[in-house]
Design a protein around this motif. Sequence first.
Motif, PDB file in Angstrom:
ATOM      1  N   TYR A 102      43.626 -27.356   5.367  1.00  0.00           N
ATOM      2  CA  TYR A 102      43.157 -28.532   6.030  1.00  0.00           C
ATOM      3  C   TYR A 102      44.388 -29.456   6.295  1.00  0.00           C
ATOM      4  O   TYR A 102      45.505 -29.106   5.900  1.00  0.00           O
TER       5      TYR A 102
ATOM      6  N   THR B  30      36.783 -34.118   2.850  1.00  0.00           N
ATOM      7  CA  THR B  30      36.239 -32.964   3.661  1.00  0.00           C
ATOM      8  C   THR B  30      34.840 -32.766   3.900  1.00  0.00           C
ATOM      9  O   THR B  30      34.263 -32.248   4.938  1.00  0.00           O
TER      10      THR B  30
ATOM     11  N   ALA C  48      35.605 -32.978   7.954  1.00  0.00           N
ATOM     12  CA  ALA C  48      36.184 -31.567   8.171  1.00  0.00           C
ATOM     13  C   ALA C  48      34.840 -30.706   8.777  1.00  0.00           C
ATOM     14  O   ALA C  48      33.618 -30.963   8.460  1.00  0.00           O
TER      15      ALA C  48
END
Length: 386
Positions: free
Chosen positions: A203, A275, A279
């Motif tokens: 990430y 996330t 994400a």
Amino acid sequence: MKKVLVLGAGQLARMMDLAGSPLNLDVKAFDVRTNQVVHPVAPIHVYGDLENGIKEADVITAEFEHVQHDTLAICEASGKLLPTSTAIKTGGDRRLEKALLEECGVANAKHKIIESKADFDQAIATLDLPIIFKSALEGYDGKGQWRLKDAAQADDIWADIEDFIAQSKSSVPQGVVAEQMVPFDREVSLVGVRGRDGQTAVYPLTENHHAGGILSVSVAVESRQELQAQAAEVFDKITNKLNYVGVLAIEFFQVGDQLLVNEIAPRVHNSGHWTQQGADTCQFENHLRAVCGLPLGSTAMVRPTAMVNILGEDSVPNEALALPSLAIHWYDKEKRAGRKMGHLNINGKDELELAQRLNQLANILDADAFPDLREFAANFLNKVSS
């Protein structure tokens, strides 16, 4: 349906279960306090002891690194434990962690291992002040740490350390790691994932701000390409050496253009909670994908995101929930001072909008309950706006 047993029954196991359900994964958690297997979201439901949990599981993983070694040995003997007990133990013992970093040739702070008064004295003679002493085991969220800024403090600090070591109840002998304190520009972390086939994905780097030794805010925005590449290279070196499977987090000190490893965490991590809303695939789902042998999900950031920890509070003003893109994640814990009770994720279409919304959120939340948040948010907005 694959069955996953998580060692530990805290909020990370809870979020793994919530992420695994859409994948048709059956996640249970081993509560190390009660020695019972429970449902991670509804622990009132009990499914037997560890032996039964291992028998029923297809794969075993962990939500924290301070698992008793005999428990790890039993799980590893089943052939179902991922990541390995070596990786988990390394994340839970700073002495093993430092040895791993040296073996991988990864830059980190100058340090000495302390197991006696002679070691302590040698560390002071060898390292430049200030020095931070960290417990090798059981130290987290700022606990088990001593800072030596003046040599005159040495005797008092050693007395505290000696008492701390003597009172340790760990099955492994306690020790201390002395580190030369790094005058860093900022603290950042990288969360990544490695599959059973050795494939890795990371990430974007997050910038972290701590209050009282506990993570307060993590901000994920696009990083400089060379820093991202440097962090990804370190991630590959460490995970390849450990033959790692699952999500692993690396905390760094950024000093100019160099990243120095502070510590690693062989699990899903607080600084990766962003996330969930920011994400393509959250860290919890990717950890489960990895340990279950499924293809890894994309780690691409879909929008700049900030995560704010909720510490010791069991409510936030309703006004906060009216902010665009805000999501709240409660951990269903009993309120206790300093305890991680939940977190907030907030997003923006770009870095400026994120900074504006984080600033709005900071001014809604109670300043005493969220120390330094307003200052951090204001500085972030000023930096982005300039």
